[in-house]
Scaffold this active site. Structure first.
Site, PDB file in Angstrom:
ATOM      1  N   SER A  60       0.836  -1.203   0.000  1.00 48.34           N
ATOM      2  CA  SER A  60       0.000   0.000   0.000  1.00 48.34           C
ATOM      3  C   SER A  60       0.865   1.244   0.000  1.00 48.34           C
ATOM      4  CB  SER A  60      -0.890   0.008   1.253  1.00 48.34           C
ATOM      5  OG  SER A  60      -1.492   1.266   1.472  1.00 48.34           O
ATOM      6  N   TYR A  99      -2.175  -1.183  10.354  1.00 45.23           N
ATOM      7  CA  TYR A  99      -2.296  -1.559   8.941  1.00 45.23           C
ATOM      8  C   TYR A  99      -1.076  -1.093   8.146  1.00 45.23           C
ATOM      9  CZ  TYR A  99      -4.114  -1.343   4.119  1.00 45.23           C
ATOM     10  OH  TYR A  99      -4.286  -1.476   2.767  1.00 45.23           O
TER      11      TYR A  99
END
Length: 284
Positions: A176, A189
């Protein structure tokens, strides 16, 4: 652009999110004719039921691959993806379970080879996220759960796949943009996504002699079920407005990166990360 609305405000009370209730529907359909770049190959795609995973699964099918869709419990989404794969003229196997469970990952690899006779491509893509405004709000259970899915699952399934991947095999991990710029409200995350980058680079070096390539894709704001199931409606409606292109990306704008890294078009690339993120500059 603060205040710009990119989507209708909406939310989902259940995680993982479901693609069916989203409006507008994410665009997953391949945008170009296939050219046989994965002809005769077999691919596993985790989180393959929806979002980026759905787009990858259908695109791989268009390019000739047989696809194993691994998902947690989203049966309707998985069924819809499997039907889309079959409409491309390919074969599909769906398997429900938790990639954070090493025994399940072993079962996935074994069943793939039993069903299709080989394994050529592994796409580690499954993920979960739980926004919190401060570190103090992240308990041990959430921290463990996020790491179990987002990085332990990558280790477990890759380990299970290794006996079946041969020369020319490819592993593509979904990380990401948060691995590069951080995220104040996704601390755990973003940490797992940074770990995926390090895992990708390290595994690429480890497997180079075996001629197995390992690369990654680091999406920016992409319209997937993770978004309405984890953010409040007022944040959803401005999702993606802060990148240069001023909109969220669609899953089929990301899947082409996974295809490129999975096929021989990228035969001289390993340990690399592609960045479909709407123009955000990362890495200097």
């Amino acid at each position: 652009m603060p205040g710009q609305e990119t989507l209708p405000p909406q939310g989902q009370s259940q995680q993982p999110g479901r693609e069916g209730p989203m409006h507008p529907q994410p665009r997953y359909e391949p945008r170009f004719p296939g050219s046989g770049r994965l002809e005769g190959k077999v691919a596993i795609v985790t989180g393959g039921d929806s979002g980026i995973g759905r787009a990858v699964s259908v695109l791989f099918a268009r390019e000739g691959a047989k696809v194993v869709i691994v998902y947690l419990e989203e049966n309707e989404d998985a069924k819809a993806t499997a039907e889309a794969v079959r409409r491309e003229g390919s074969e599909c196997l769906t398997m429900a379970g938790d990639v954070g469970d090493e025994s399940f990952c072993q079962k996935v690899a074994e069943e793939t080879v039993r069903r299709f006779g080989r394994l050529d491509v592994l796409v580690n893509n499954a993920a979960e996220q739980h926004p919190k405004e401060s570190l103090e709000e992240i308990g041990a259970a959430q921290l463990t759960r996020t790491f179990q899915t987002n990085i332990f699952g990558y280790f477990f399934l890759t380990k299970a796949a290794m006996p079946h991947l041969g020369e020319g095999g490819a592993i593509v991990n979904t990380t990401s943009v948060t691995a590069y710029r951080g995220s104040s409200h996704l601390l755990d995350y973003a940490s797992t996504k940074g770990a995926i980058v390090a895992f990708t680079r390290s595994l690429a070096q480890n497997l180079a002699e075996k001629k197995i390539r390992v690369n990654a894709v680091a999406p920016g704001p992409i319209w997937t079920p993770l978004i309405p199931s984890t953010f409040p409606p007022d944040r959803v409606k401005q999702f993606g407005a802060d990148v240069p292109l001023k909109r969220p990306g669609q899953p089929n704008e990301v899947a082409s990166c996974h295809l490129f890294l999975a096929c021989d078009d990228s035969s001289y690339m390993t340990g690399q990360v592609l960045h479909p993120n709407g123009g955000e500059i990362v890495g200097g």
